[in-house]
Design a protein around this motif. Structure first.
Motif, short mmCIF file in Angstrom:
data_model
loop_
_atom_site.label_atom_id
_atom_site.label_comp_id
_atom_site.label_asym_id
_atom_site.label_seq_id
_atom_site.Cartn_x
_atom_site.Cartn_y
_atom_site.Cartn_z
N SER A 161 0.84 -1.21 0.00
CA SER A 161 0.00 0.00 0.00
C SER A 161 0.87 1.26 0.00
O SER A 161 1.99 1.27 0.53
CB SER A 161 -0.91 0.01 1.23
OG SER A 161 -0.15 0.04 2.43
N TRP A 162 0.31 2.30 -0.63
CA TRP A 162 0.93 3.63 -0.65
C TRP A 162 0.26 4.53 0.38
O TRP A 162 -0.91 4.37 0.68
CB TRP A 162 0.77 4.28 -2.02
CG TRP A 162 1.55 3.70 -3.14
CD1 TRP A 162 1.13 2.78 -4.05
CD2 TRP A 162 2.90 4.03 -3.50
NE1 TRP A 162 2.12 2.50 -4.96
CE2 TRP A 162 3.23 3.26 -4.65
CE3 TRP A 162 3.86 4.89 -2.96
CZ2 TRP A 162 4.47 3.35 -5.26
CZ3 TRP A 162 5.11 4.96 -3.57
CH2 TRP A 162 5.40 4.20 -4.71
N ARG A 163 1.02 5.50 0.88
CA ARG A 163 0.45 6.57 1.69
C ARG A 163 1.28 7.84 1.49
O ARG A 163 2.47 7.78 1.12
CB ARG A 163 0.41 6.21 3.17
CG ARG A 163 1.71 5.74 3.75
CD ARG A 163 1.54 5.24 5.19
NE ARG A 163 2.72 4.54 5.64
CZ ARG A 163 3.80 5.13 6.15
NH1 ARG A 163 3.83 6.47 6.25
NH2 ARG A 163 4.84 4.43 6.56
N VAL A 164 0.65 8.98 1.69
CA VAL A 164 1.31 10.27 1.49
C VAL A 164 1.99 10.71 2.79
O VAL A 164 1.42 10.56 3.88
CB VAL A 164 0.29 11.33 1.05
CG1 VAL A 164 0.94 12.70 0.92
CG2 VAL A 164 -0.35 10.92 -0.28
N LEU A 165 3.21 11.23 2.66
CA LEU A 165 3.92 11.79 3.81
C LEU A 165 3.65 13.29 3.88
O LEU A 165 3.72 13.99 2.88
CB LEU A 165 5.43 11.55 3.69
CG LEU A 165 5.92 10.11 3.71
CD1 LEU A 165 7.44 10.09 3.64
CD2 LEU A 165 5.44 9.39 4.95
N GLU A 166 3.34 13.75 5.07
CA GLU A 166 3.08 15.18 5.27
C GLU A 166 4.28 15.85 5.93
O GLU A 166 5.04 15.23 6.67
CB GLU A 166 1.84 15.36 6.16
CG GLU A 166 0.58 14.69 5.62
CD GLU A 166 0.02 15.35 4.38
OE1 GLU A 166 0.47 16.47 4.06
OE2 GLU A 166 -0.85 14.75 3.73
N GLU A 167 4.44 17.13 5.63
CA GLU A 167 5.44 17.98 6.28
C GLU A 167 6.85 17.41 6.18
O GLU A 167 7.59 17.32 7.16
CB GLU A 167 5.07 18.23 7.74
CG GLU A 167 3.74 18.94 7.91
CD GLU A 167 3.39 19.20 9.36
OE1 GLU A 167 4.21 18.84 10.24
OE2 GLU A 167 2.32 19.75 9.62
N VAL A 168 7.22 17.00 4.98
CA VAL A 168 8.59 16.59 4.71
C VAL A 168 9.32 17.81 4.15
O VAL A 168 9.00 18.27 3.06
CB VAL A 168 8.64 15.42 3.71
CG1 VAL A 168 10.09 15.01 3.43
CG2 VAL A 168 7.84 14.24 4.24
N ASN A 169 10.29 18.30 4.89
CA ASN A 169 10.95 19.56 4.51
C ASN A 169 12.46 19.39 4.49
O ASN A 169 13.16 19.77 5.44
CB ASN A 169 10.55 20.68 5.48
CG ASN A 169 9.06 20.94 5.48
OD1 ASN A 169 8.48 21.26 4.45
ND2 ASN A 169 8.44 20.81 6.65
N PRO A 170 13.01 18.79 3.43
CA PRO A 170 14.46 18.63 3.36
C PRO A 170 15.17 19.97 3.27
O PRO A 170 14.59 20.96 2.78
CB PRO A 170 14.66 17.80 2.09
CG PRO A 170 13.45 18.08 1.26
CD PRO A 170 12.32 18.27 2.23
#
Length: 372
Positions: free
Chosen positions: A144-153
């Protein structure tokens, strides 16, 4: 077989069993949209090159390795195929919504040994006239896929940069624009599912290296200690260096210089380092004190492997065959070979539940029974 110019020419033959796919000094390389198994002998002069029939129906543009799993990326990022060569298992991975030509990928695992795939893509927002990066995680166990939130490299990663997995986490060459362009490493931590801080490279990382290439690889130290290697240099500068980590984790890295080709001589061997075409793919054999660099050769009409000693001297070259003109991202060009070292594992990639639709997709690719 030897050519008129004295370099080794190899004959490509198909792999017909899993035993042939796994061996000492094992690498997989993609050339002309196909995947080949490479085995260099101890002297790094002779090499066996065998085409992997398993993937014949899929035009592969990139390979990524982690813990015995090979992630195969189709042309223009159109397909993802997960492959365990040792177990003869494959899985065709569909998108959460759709794949995109600018997708970047990474494969790794968390502290519980859950294997995952990271996908991130630039998303242009028309009404705001800006680009935001969308991050997604695919979990292999749950399919399954899921979206990552607040990823700020703390930097940007170009679409041609290929991340390298070390100890379950993936390292990327990244940059940040300012008065000068600073180049550094970023590590994606698959446990925290976040990027770590900027990691400094062991050489001058400003002003974009005057267009020089910076590319990554991984290797084993002492048989089981996975470490990172970085190649830096280019045709314009007339030299290149390879550095290896003494220690590395998502928050820090210490380095030692492995080799340097002094200014001038390497360009006479007939190859350049192509930063814009994902060139400079390489691997390091620290124990035997060699590095092998894969590039286009001559007038960009052939693929070749170039062997260099840690003493900074050229050892040998192997002509891997003709480089075809292929279209990628709406651009026609010959592409350099892309290599990844392989280490067998028993990580399962079969679906926890067999889905009829996905099995049909596999049958269309003729890969329902890989190499067995």
């Amino acid at each position: 077989m030897m050519s008129d110019h004295g370099e080794k020419i190899v004959k490509k033959v198909p792999i017909t069993s899993e035993e042939e796919a796994i061996g000492p000094q094992q690498q997989f390389v993609t050339m002309n949209g196909k995947v080949y198994s490479l085995r260099f002998q101890e002297d790094f002069v002779d090499v066996s090159v065998k085409e992997v029939d398993l993937l014949n129906e899929l035009e592969v543009s990139k390979l990524y390795h982690c813990d015995g799993l090979v992630l195969c990326v189709g042309k223009d990022n159109s397909k993802l195929l997960l492959w365990n060569p040792y177990l003869c298992q494959t899985r065709l991975i569909g998108p959460r919504e759709s794949f995109h030509v600018t997708d970047r990928h990474a494969i790794g695992y968390d502290e519980r040994r859950n294997h995952k795939i990271l996908r991130f893509v630039d998303n242009f927002i028309k009404n705001m006239n800006k680009i935001e990066v969308v991050y997604e995680i695919y979990e292999i166990r749950s399919d399954s896929w899921r979206v990552l939130e607040e990823v700020n490299p703390e930097g940007s990663i170009d679409t041609h940069q290929r991340g390298v997995s070390v100890k379950g986490n993936t390292y990327f060459v990244a940059y940040r624009n300012g008065l000068v362009q600073e180049v550094f490493l970023l590590c994606f931590d698959f446990t925290k599912e976040r990027f770590g801080p900027r990691l400094h490279l062991p050489f001058d990382s400003f002003d974009g290296f005057n267009g020089d290439l910076v590319t990554l690889s991984s290797f084993l130290r002492g048989g089981d200690d996975e470490q990172l290697a970085v190649l830096f240099g280019g045709y314009e500068s007339g030299f290149f260096e390879i550095w290896v980590t003494l220690t590395v984790d998502p928050n820090r890295a210490s380095w030692s210089k492995f080799l340097r080709m002094e200014p001038g001589p390497f360009s006479s061997y007939g190859f350049k380092l192509y930063s814009s075409l994902s060139g400079g793919s390489f691997f390091v054999d620290e124990e035997n004190k060699f590095a092998v660099l894969f590039e286009l050769y001559g007038t960009d009409t052939a693929h070749a492997a170039f062997v260099f000693g840690q003493d900074g001297f050229f050892k040998s070259s192997v002509n891997l065959g003709q480089a075809l003109i292929l279209e990628h991202h709406h651009r026609k060009a010959a592409r350099p070979p892309l290599v990844c070292s392989y280490r067998p594992s028993f990580v399962q990639v079969k679906h926890p539940l067999v889905h009829e639709r996905k099995m049909k997709d596999l049958s269309l690719l003729h890969i329902s029974k890989p190499m067995c």
